[in-house]
Design a protein around this motif. Structure first.
Motif, PDB file in Angstrom:
ATOM      1  N   THR A   1      -2.865  -5.287   7.159  1.00  0.00           N
ATOM      2  CA  THR A   1      -3.868  -4.841   6.202  1.00  0.00           C
ATOM      3  C   THR A   1      -5.181  -5.613   6.322  1.00  0.00           C
TER       4      THR A   1
ATOM      5  N   GLY B   1      -8.922  -1.334   4.323  1.00  0.00           N
ATOM      6  CA  GLY B   1      -7.852  -0.389   4.050  1.00  0.00           C
ATOM      7  C   GLY B   1      -6.505  -0.836   4.539  1.00  0.00           C
TER       8      GLY B   1
ATOM      9  N   SER C   1       3.935  -0.864  -3.753  1.00  0.00           N
ATOM     10  CA  SER C   1       2.743  -0.769  -2.899  1.00  0.00           C
ATOM     11  C   SER C   1       2.961  -1.291  -1.499  1.00  0.00           C
ATOM     12  N   TRP C   2       3.620  -2.452  -1.403  1.00  0.00           N
ATOM     13  CA  TRP C   2       3.645  -3.032  -0.056  1.00  0.00           C
ATOM     14  C   TRP C   2       4.602  -2.253   0.835  1.00  0.00           C
ATOM     15  N   GLU C   3       4.328  -2.347   2.094  1.00  0.00           N
ATOM     16  CA  GLU C   3       5.077  -1.605   3.133  1.00  0.00           C
ATOM     17  C   GLU C   3       4.901  -0.095   3.000  1.00  0.00           C
TER      18      GLU C   3
HETATM   19  C1  FAD Z   1       1.739  -8.664  -3.037  1.00  0.00           C
HETATM   20  C2  FAD Z   1       1.336  -7.952  -1.806  1.00  0.00           C
HETATM   21  C3  FAD Z   1       1.584  -8.525  -0.570  1.00  0.00           C
HETATM   22  C4  FAD Z   1       1.183  -7.893   0.591  1.00  0.00           C
HETATM   23  N1  FAD Z   1       1.423  -8.490   1.795  1.00  0.00           N
HETATM   24  C5  FAD Z   1       1.001  -7.886   2.935  1.00  0.00           C
HETATM   25  C6  FAD Z   1       1.205  -8.499   4.205  1.00  0.00           C
HETATM   26  O1  FAD Z   1       1.808  -9.555   4.310  1.00  0.00           O
HETATM   27  N2  FAD Z   1       0.728  -7.895   5.306  1.00  0.00           N
HETATM   28  C7  FAD Z   1       0.049  -6.718   5.241  1.00  0.00           C
HETATM   29  O2  FAD Z   1      -0.350  -6.213   6.283  1.00  0.00           O
HETATM   30  N3  FAD Z   1      -0.182  -6.109   4.049  1.00  0.00           N
HETATM   31  C8  FAD Z   1       0.294  -6.669   2.906  1.00  0.00           C
HETATM   32  N4  FAD Z   1       0.087  -6.061   1.696  1.00  0.00           N
HETATM   33  C9  FAD Z   1      -0.792  -4.926   1.644  1.00  0.00           C
HETATM   34  C10 FAD Z   1      -0.115  -3.605   1.446  1.00  0.00           C
HETATM   35  O3  FAD Z   1       0.579  -3.237   2.609  1.00  0.00           O
HETATM   36  C11 FAD Z   1      -1.221  -2.635   1.067  1.00  0.00           C
HETATM   37  O4  FAD Z   1      -1.638  -2.963  -0.236  1.00  0.00           O
HETATM   38  C12 FAD Z   1      -0.766  -1.197   1.135  1.00  0.00           C
HETATM   39  O5  FAD Z   1      -0.538  -0.833   2.471  1.00  0.00           O
HETATM   40  C13 FAD Z   1      -1.815  -0.254   0.543  1.00  0.00           C
HETATM   41  O6  FAD Z   1      -3.061  -0.496   1.071  1.00  0.00           O
HETATM   42  P1  FAD Z   1      -4.312  -0.748   0.117  1.00  0.00           P
HETATM   43  O7  FAD Z   1      -3.925  -1.785  -0.871  1.00  0.00           O
HETATM   44  O8  FAD Z   1      -5.486  -1.018   0.967  1.00  0.00           O
HETATM   45  O9  FAD Z   1      -4.499   0.588  -0.680  1.00  0.00           O
HETATM   46  P2  FAD Z   1      -5.341   1.840  -0.208  1.00  0.00           P
HETATM   47  O10 FAD Z   1      -4.985   2.170   1.189  1.00  0.00           O
HETATM   48  O11 FAD Z   1      -6.757   1.598  -0.533  1.00  0.00           O
HETATM   49  O12 FAD Z   1      -4.755   2.951  -1.160  1.00  0.00           O
HETATM   50  C14 FAD Z   1      -5.160   3.071  -2.521  1.00  0.00           C
HETATM   51  C15 FAD Z   1      -4.497   4.308  -3.114  1.00  0.00           C
HETATM   52  O13 FAD Z   1      -4.922   5.464  -2.382  1.00  0.00           O
HETATM   53  C16 FAD Z   1      -3.784   6.207  -1.969  1.00  0.00           C
HETATM   54  N5  FAD Z   1      -4.034   6.817  -0.668  1.00  0.00           N
HETATM   55  C17 FAD Z   1      -4.492   6.218   0.471  1.00  0.00           C
HETATM   56  N6  FAD Z   1      -4.536   7.102   1.477  1.00  0.00           N
HETATM   57  C18 FAD Z   1      -4.089   8.283   0.969  1.00  0.00           C
HETATM   58  C19 FAD Z   1      -3.901   9.604   1.502  1.00  0.00           C
HETATM   59  N7  FAD Z   1      -4.128   9.883   2.792  1.00  0.00           N
HETATM   60  N8  FAD Z   1      -3.439  10.578   0.671  1.00  0.00           N
HETATM   61  C20 FAD Z   1      -3.191  10.318  -0.620  1.00  0.00           C
HETATM   62  N9  FAD Z   1      -3.351   9.098  -1.181  1.00  0.00           N
HETATM   63  C21 FAD Z   1      -3.786   8.107  -0.398  1.00  0.00           C
HETATM   64  C22 FAD Z   1      -2.652   5.206  -1.875  1.00  0.00           C
HETATM   65  O14 FAD Z   1      -1.389   5.848  -2.005  1.00  0.00           O
HETATM   66  C23 FAD Z   1      -2.966   4.280  -3.034  1.00  0.00           C
HETATM   67  O15 FAD Z   1      -2.428   4.800  -4.218  1.00  0.00           O
HETATM   68  C24 FAD Z   1       0.519  -6.657   0.515  1.00  0.00           C
HETATM   69  C25 FAD Z   1       0.316  -6.048  -0.733  1.00  0.00           C
HETATM   70  C26 FAD Z   1       0.726  -6.684  -1.867  1.00  0.00           C
HETATM   71  C27 FAD Z   1       0.483  -6.003  -3.188  1.00  0.00           C
END
Ligand code: FAD
Length: 549
Positions: A180, A184, A430-432
């Protein structure tokens, strides 16, 4: 009732938690016996039983301490004379738990292909404590180890794998996975981190910023980065392993800060800048995204589902025991029908989730052991996204319902493990992969691969006549998804409902198959009632109106 009598009831409730939550988990044991037998089952039961005791006596009390705000990990960027060290320090209780978790073999078993049931059972037991502090690092380490074992060149695997497979916590390397970026998480193809070839002809130098870095204290990072001459999107991403240190110094990275999170607080998540970090490719560069999703993310999605099932089981145990001891209006609250209904709903959700998660574990096991058929691979592809999506939402709902059963006490951090379960469950959602992203992945797969045909054959073969509506429920669920596959407009508005239905019907089918027809029926009628999207006319317009006001 006197104050003292009320406290006696609370003590009795706490005392009811089993010393060995593996031995008392009838459904888990029944499911394991359904899939395994002989020496393997016996070994697993002994390993799980011993870990379950350590969970209650060591890991649980430790997690209760290091999960509290005043004992969270601390970040030290510089040493006393101003050199960058990027150190993350934990409360000593964190390491006490880590020793027990690593000694259980949950991570070390990654060195033996086809030990998915063992790993799932241990992680499930860990999750009963709402323990993400080590569950997440263990999961990330397992994913990285699998990627190295399955996809890396021999010299890369030989260099990095042994330390990841070490069962001694003090000696083991821990893994992390950084995809991440700030622009995005769902849209991994927007990754801007770059990997330039170094002059040794083997390694790459990674530069860029990663925004969500759980296990910020890890010794080895799995990192996606854009490779030279890369096309845009996910096709231009390579997968790499980046050691934290080279020759005793930080390997081209700086930890900006640790994140202050709602849940999974026990582990350190940070933001990291890479500046020429030396990296070794895992698998062919042009297949980097495939490695990231098919091995690393899918392993995490499976493990997150296992964790969600553990969260639910614990919430059910707490709520049912509490309802037995707590009195209101002169009787135990478990005598109120409304409380009974809540407890029944919670129980079947936890049971159904566990049954479905073990079905996923079964295909994980075969794929990891390279015993999978093409149908297994297709079934896994559908299940891993569906089950993570469904169970993470169920876990939040079940933990919240558990809090409701405990009343105001349920909201108090020191009173029970439930607030921690609830906070963690929301992070699990949210994650994964967020819900929409997993749903979109399923739809994409349905359009390219015969997943529905495989799902139909697998589930239909298990349906017997002892649960009314199961066969019809399955037919409606499959028809809903087939319509989503074939009709863009319908899928736009009804995909998640269709997925819910297949997920709940799937849980009911596996529950019935495990010998729990009453639970299967309750799950079916409470969560997957007859649904026909065609009758809900005007939904698109209504949503537009609602969002405009
Ligand atoms: C505590 C925590 C630990 C984490 N640790 C890691 C880690 O170690 N490594 C790592 O790589 N990531 C990590 N993450 C990140 C996590 O994988 C991301 O938060 C997740 O993939 C979502 O990405 P984003 O937060 O950027 O949300 P966004 O991608 O901005 O999404 C926001 C919203 O929009 C929706 N959305 C996005 N695209 C679409 C679409 N095409 N159609 C419909 N809806 C859509 C999503 O479903 C979501 O509801 C962590 C997250 C948390 C909360």
């Amino acid at each position: 009732m006197t104050y003292d009598e009320a406290r006696v009831q609370l003590i009795a409730w706490r005392d009811d938690y089993p010393d060995n939550p593996f031995e008392s988990d009838r459904l888990l044991r029944k499911l394991l016996a359904r899939y395994l037998d002989g020496v393997r089952l016996g070994d697993l039961e002994r390993r799980a039983s011993s870990f379950a005791t350590a969970m209650t006596s060591v890991v649980g009390p430790a997690a209760t301490r290091y999960e509290q705000r005043e004992h969270l990990a601390e970040f030290t960027p510089y040493d006393g004379i101003g050199r960058r060290i990027d150190r993350v320090d934990f409360d000593p209780s964190y390491h006490v738990a880590g020793e027990a978790v690593w000694a259980s073999g949950v991570v070390a078993l990654s060195g033996e292909p086809g030990r998915a049931f063992e790993q799932a059972t241990l992680l499930y037991l860990l999750s009963l404590e709402g323990e993400a502090g080590h569950a997440c690092p263990a999961t990330c380490t397992i994913g990285l180890a699998r990627a190295l074992r399955r996809r890396a060149r021999a010299e890369v695997a030989d260099r990095f794998l042994p330390a990841l497979l070490e069962a001694d916590y003090a000696l083991a390397d821990r893994g992390a996975q950084f995809l991440t970026e700030v622009q995005g998480g769902s849209d991994v193809g927007a990754n801007a981190c770059v990997a330039e070839p170094s002059d040794d002809g083997v390694t790459y130098l990674i530069t860029g910023e990663k925004w969500f870095c759980s296990v910020a204290d890890a010794n080895q990072f799995f990192v996606t980065a854009r490779v030279p001459g890369a096309v845009t999107g996910t096709a231009g991403l390579g997968s790499f392993v980046v050691p934290r240190e080279l020759d005793g110094h930080p390997n081209g990275f700086a930890l900006r800060r640790l994140k202050d999170k709602l849940g999974t607080r026990g582990l350190a998540s940070g933001e990291i800048d890479f500046v020429g970090a030396r990296a070794w490719p895992i698998g062919p560069l042009e297949e980097g995204f495939r490695t990231a999703v098919s091995v690393v993310l899918n392993t995490s999605r499976w493990m997150t589902s296992v964790g969600a099932a553990g969260i639910m089981r614990r919430a059910v145990i707490e709520a049912r025991n509490f309802a037995r001891h707590r009195e209101a209006f002169g009787q135990p609250i478990e005598r109120f029908a409304a409380v009974q209904l809540t407890l029944a709903d919670m129980s079947v959700a936890a049971d159904g989730a566990l049954a479905l998660v073990m079905a996923l574990t079964d295909v994980e096991d075969r794929i990891d052991a390279q015993r999978a058929t093409e149908d297994d691979v297709h079934w896994h592809r559908l299940l891993v996204n569906l089950v993570k999506y469904l169970t993470s939402r169920q876990a939040t709902n079940v933990a919240r319902d558990g809090i409701e059963v405990l009343g105001g006490n349920g909201t108090i951090e020191e009173f029970s493990v439930l607030p921690r379960l609830y906070r963690d469950a929301i992070v699990y959602e949210s994650w994964e992969g967020t819900h929409n992203v997993l749903a979109a992945q399923v739809l994409n797969d349905l359009r390219r691969l015969p997943l529905l045909e495989v799902a139909s054959a697998r589930l239909r073969a298990l349906v017997r006549g002892d649960v009314a509506g199961l066969n019809d429920g399955l037919t409606i669920a499959l028809e809903g998804l087939a319509r989503c596959r074939d009709d863009d407009e319908f899928a736009t508005w009804h995909l998640r409902e269709a997925l819910d239905r297949l997920g709940y019907v799937g849980e009911a089918i596996y529950l019935a198959d495990a010998g729990s027809p009453v639970a299967a029926y309750h799950l079916l009628v409470r969560t997957a009632p007859g649904y026909d999207g065609t009758t809900d006319v005007g939904l698109a317009e209504r949503v537009e109106k609602l969002l405009a006001t």
